[in-house]
Design a protein around this motif. Sequence first.
Motif, PDB file in Angstrom:
ATOM      1  N   ILE A  26       0.834  -1.198   0.000  1.00  0.00           N
ATOM      2  CA  ILE A  26       0.000   0.000   0.000  1.00  0.00           C
ATOM      3  C   ILE A  26       0.870   1.250   0.000  1.00  0.00           C
ATOM      4  N   LEU A  27       1.941   1.232   0.803  1.00  0.00           N
ATOM      5  CA  LEU A  27       2.846   2.374   0.822  1.00  0.00           C
ATOM      6  C   LEU A  27       3.538   2.563  -0.511  1.00  0.00           C
ATOM      7  N   ALA A  28       3.760   1.447  -1.222  1.00  0.00           N
ATOM      8  CA  ALA A  28       4.442   1.539  -2.512  1.00  0.00           C
ATOM      9  C   ALA A  28       3.491   1.895  -3.637  1.00  0.00           C
ATOM     10  N   TYR A 176      -4.266  -4.369 -10.609  1.00  0.00           N
ATOM     11  CA  TYR A 176      -4.849  -3.142 -11.151  1.00  0.00           C
ATOM     12  C   TYR A 176      -4.959  -2.011 -10.142  1.00  0.00           C
ATOM     13  N   LYS A 177      -4.975  -2.328  -8.841  1.00  0.00           N
ATOM     14  CA  LYS A 177      -5.114  -1.279  -7.842  1.00  0.00           C
ATOM     15  C   LYS A 177      -3.818  -0.946  -7.115  1.00  0.00           C
ATOM     16  N   VAL A 178      -2.830  -1.833  -7.188  1.00  0.00           N
ATOM     17  CA  VAL A 178      -1.565  -1.578  -6.492  1.00  0.00           C
ATOM     18  C   VAL A 178      -0.385  -1.569  -7.466  1.00  0.00           C
ATOM     19  N   LEU A 179      -0.225  -2.668  -8.223  1.00  0.00           N
ATOM     20  CA  LEU A 179       0.960  -2.795  -9.067  1.00  0.00           C
ATOM     21  C   LEU A 179       0.998  -1.745 -10.183  1.00  0.00           C
ATOM     22  N   LEU A 180      -0.035  -1.681 -11.003  1.00  0.00           N
ATOM     23  CA  LEU A 180      -0.016  -0.746 -12.128  1.00  0.00           C
ATOM     24  C   LEU A 180       0.026   0.723 -11.685  1.00  0.00           C
ATOM     25  N   PRO A 181      -0.810   1.128 -10.704  1.00  0.00           N
ATOM     26  CA  PRO A 181      -0.685   2.511 -10.228  1.00  0.00           C
ATOM     27  C   PRO A 181       0.694   2.811  -9.646  1.00  0.00           C
ATOM     28  N   GLY A 182       1.278   1.829  -8.963  1.00  0.00           N
ATOM     29  CA  GLY A 182       2.616   2.034  -8.406  1.00  0.00           C
ATOM     30  C   GLY A 182       3.656   2.228  -9.487  1.00  0.00           C
ATOM     31  N   LEU A 183       3.559   1.451 -10.575  1.00  0.00           N
ATOM     32  CA  LEU A 183       4.484   1.609 -11.696  1.00  0.00           C
ATOM     33  C   LEU A 183       4.315   2.975 -12.355  1.00  0.00           C
ATOM     34  N   ILE A 184       3.056   3.403 -12.532  1.00  0.00           N
ATOM     35  CA  ILE A 184       2.796   4.713 -13.128  1.00  0.00           C
ATOM     36  C   ILE A 184       3.352   5.823 -12.258  1.00  0.00           C
ATOM     37  N   ALA A 185       3.287   5.628 -10.941  1.00  0.00           N
ATOM     38  CA  ALA A 185       3.797   6.634 -10.010  1.00  0.00           C
ATOM     39  C   ALA A 185       5.316   6.654  -9.956  1.00  0.00           C
ATOM     40  N   GLY A 186       5.984   5.736 -10.649  1.00  0.00           N
ATOM     41  CA  GLY A 186       7.440   5.749 -10.713  1.00  0.00           C
ATOM     42  C   GLY A 186       8.144   4.853  -9.727  1.00  0.00           C
ATOM     43  N   LEU A 190      10.667  -4.073  -9.960  1.00  0.00           N
ATOM     44  CA  LEU A 190      10.965  -5.410  -9.446  1.00  0.00           C
ATOM     45  C   LEU A 190      10.568  -5.582  -7.983  1.00  0.00           C
ATOM     46  N   PRO A 191      11.009  -4.704  -7.064  1.00  0.00           N
ATOM     47  CA  PRO A 191      10.593  -4.875  -5.671  1.00  0.00           C
ATOM     48  C   PRO A 191       9.073  -4.790  -5.492  1.00  0.00           C
ATOM     49  N   LEU A 192       8.431  -3.842  -6.196  1.00  0.00           N
ATOM     50  CA  LEU A 192       6.987  -3.690  -6.070  1.00  0.00           C
ATOM     51  C   LEU A 192       6.266  -4.938  -6.554  1.00  0.00           C
ATOM     52  N   THR A 193       6.731  -5.502  -7.667  1.00  0.00           N
ATOM     53  CA  THR A 193       6.101  -6.711  -8.209  1.00  0.00           C
ATOM     54  C   THR A 193       6.242  -7.883  -7.243  1.00  0.00           C
ATOM     55  N   ARG A 264      13.545  -1.775 -18.290  1.00  0.00           N
ATOM     56  CA  ARG A 264      14.189  -3.058 -17.992  1.00  0.00           C
ATOM     57  C   ARG A 264      13.566  -3.691 -16.751  1.00  0.00           C
ATOM     58  N   GLY A 265      13.298  -2.865 -15.747  1.00  0.00           N
ATOM     59  CA  GLY A 265      12.624  -3.373 -14.562  1.00  0.00           C
ATOM     60  C   GLY A 265      11.235  -3.892 -14.885  1.00  0.00           C
ATOM     61  N   LEU A 266      10.563  -3.216 -15.818  1.00  0.00           N
ATOM     62  CA  LEU A 266       9.237  -3.656 -16.243  1.00  0.00           C
ATOM     63  C   LEU A 266       9.307  -5.019 -16.926  1.00  0.00           C
ATOM     64  N   LEU A 267      10.353  -5.222 -17.714  1.00  0.00           N
ATOM     65  CA  LEU A 267      10.565  -6.518 -18.361  1.00  0.00           C
ATOM     66  C   LEU A 267      10.739  -7.619 -17.322  1.00  0.00           C
ATOM     67  N   PHE A 268      11.571  -7.373 -16.317  1.00  0.00           N
ATOM     68  CA  PHE A 268      11.808  -8.376 -15.281  1.00  0.00           C
ATOM     69  C   PHE A 268      10.529  -8.646 -14.477  1.00  0.00           C
ATOM     70  N   SER A 269       9.749  -7.609 -14.247  1.00  0.00           N
ATOM     71  CA  SER A 269       8.477  -7.781 -13.533  1.00  0.00           C
ATOM     72  C   SER A 269       7.534  -8.686 -14.316  1.00  0.00           C
ATOM     73  N   GLY A 270       7.489  -8.493 -15.632  1.00  0.00           N
ATOM     74  CA  GLY A 270       6.657  -9.344 -16.477  1.00  0.00           C
ATOM     75  C   GLY A 270       7.074 -10.800 -16.418  1.00  0.00           C
ATOM     76  N   ILE A 271       8.383 -11.035 -16.313  1.00  0.00           N
ATOM     77  CA  ILE A 271       8.878 -12.408 -16.196  1.00  0.00           C
ATOM     78  C   ILE A 271       8.374 -13.048 -14.904  1.00  0.00           C
TER      79      ILE A 271
END
Length: 389
Positions: A26-28, A176-186, A190-193, A264-271
């Motif tokens: 939630i913090l992330a 959709y409520k934590v991971l994607l918004p967190g990625l958009i927020a910068g 990898l840690p967030l995923t 690159r981090g997004l790629l690793f998260s997808g993996i």
Amino acid sequence: MHKYRQKTFIRSTLLLMFSFFFTVSILAGPAHGQLHPEFDEEQYQERYEKALVLEIKDKSVKEIEALQGNIVEQEVKVRMLDGADKGKILTAINTLSGSAGFDMHLSPGDKVVIYIAEFTPADGGEAVKTIYVSDRVRSPALLWIVGVFAGLLLLIGRWQGAKALFGLGITILGIYKVLLPGLIAGKSPLPLTVIVLIVVTLITMICIAGFSRKALAATLGTLGGLIVAGWLAYIFGDLAQLSGLATEEERMLVYVENLNLDMRGLLFSGILIGAVGAIMDVTMSVASAISEIKRANPEMNTAELVAAGMNVGRDIMGTMANTLILAYTGGAMPFMLLFMVYEMEPLRIVNWELIVTEIIRALVGSIALIISVPITAVIAGWLTATRKV
């Protein structure tokens, strides 16, 4: 008393893990950034609505030399099925360029998605409205297949199926409520995923197995597999010099205004996301098998339970690794056909970033799956050996 303390320890451990990962996720999370330049919503509005095709006629034919052909503009009369214009008869434009996969050859009675852009001048003049046919309405088919899936899960799985649906809902919400918004927020991908996936895994395992040794062992085994997958993705992604910009969609993200993503981090998260489902399947299967073996033979010690879990895991890992490889291969079928049709050189294929990315994605997931078997077997064997049946 000893058995009660063990149960308390297991429940406390699971609750502590859930609370920690949920709080950190939630913090992330959110803090959405504004991705689009500001505009006056009262002056410009755009929306998508469903409509029924009533009549079609060719409006004009434009010659396009660069395309060595013609573009046909069709006037499509439609009756709006929802939205602010529900029930109204409007005229939309449908463009045919002769390009397979882009053109929509419509017939009266078809349901379509209409794009409406409306601009109202600041001086209060008459609004200018443009209307285009955007796509066919496909959502009913999607709803039907979702209904069949949920119905069969409940019919065959019953209470366990209902819990599985709840876990699936948590997974969707987590993404959709934590991971994607967190990625958009910068946030760092990898840690967030990893955090989101561990929360999702923990909730799923608790839904399926309750507060039990089996759930704890499967969760810890999945965590071990995710750590291995993340480490391998980072190491081999670096060795292969993957940029995370191999696909058109990834390159499009680079040009979105005010969006700062670590590609690159997004790629690793997808993996990791691609592998976690299979890892959870294997860890729960191994943990469940050890639990049932202990129930059938209460005299078995830790070493015997671990060995039994490994035997089960070896059978599972062969089919699950194959499942991952086939899943990624299925997605790459058009590319494989292109390679054969155009007789591309093997040197070109094995060094093409898109192909290397998919190979690493499949193998990292398979390796993580394999590693999760002994991790789960050892943890489940140790936890289950102390259980009094």
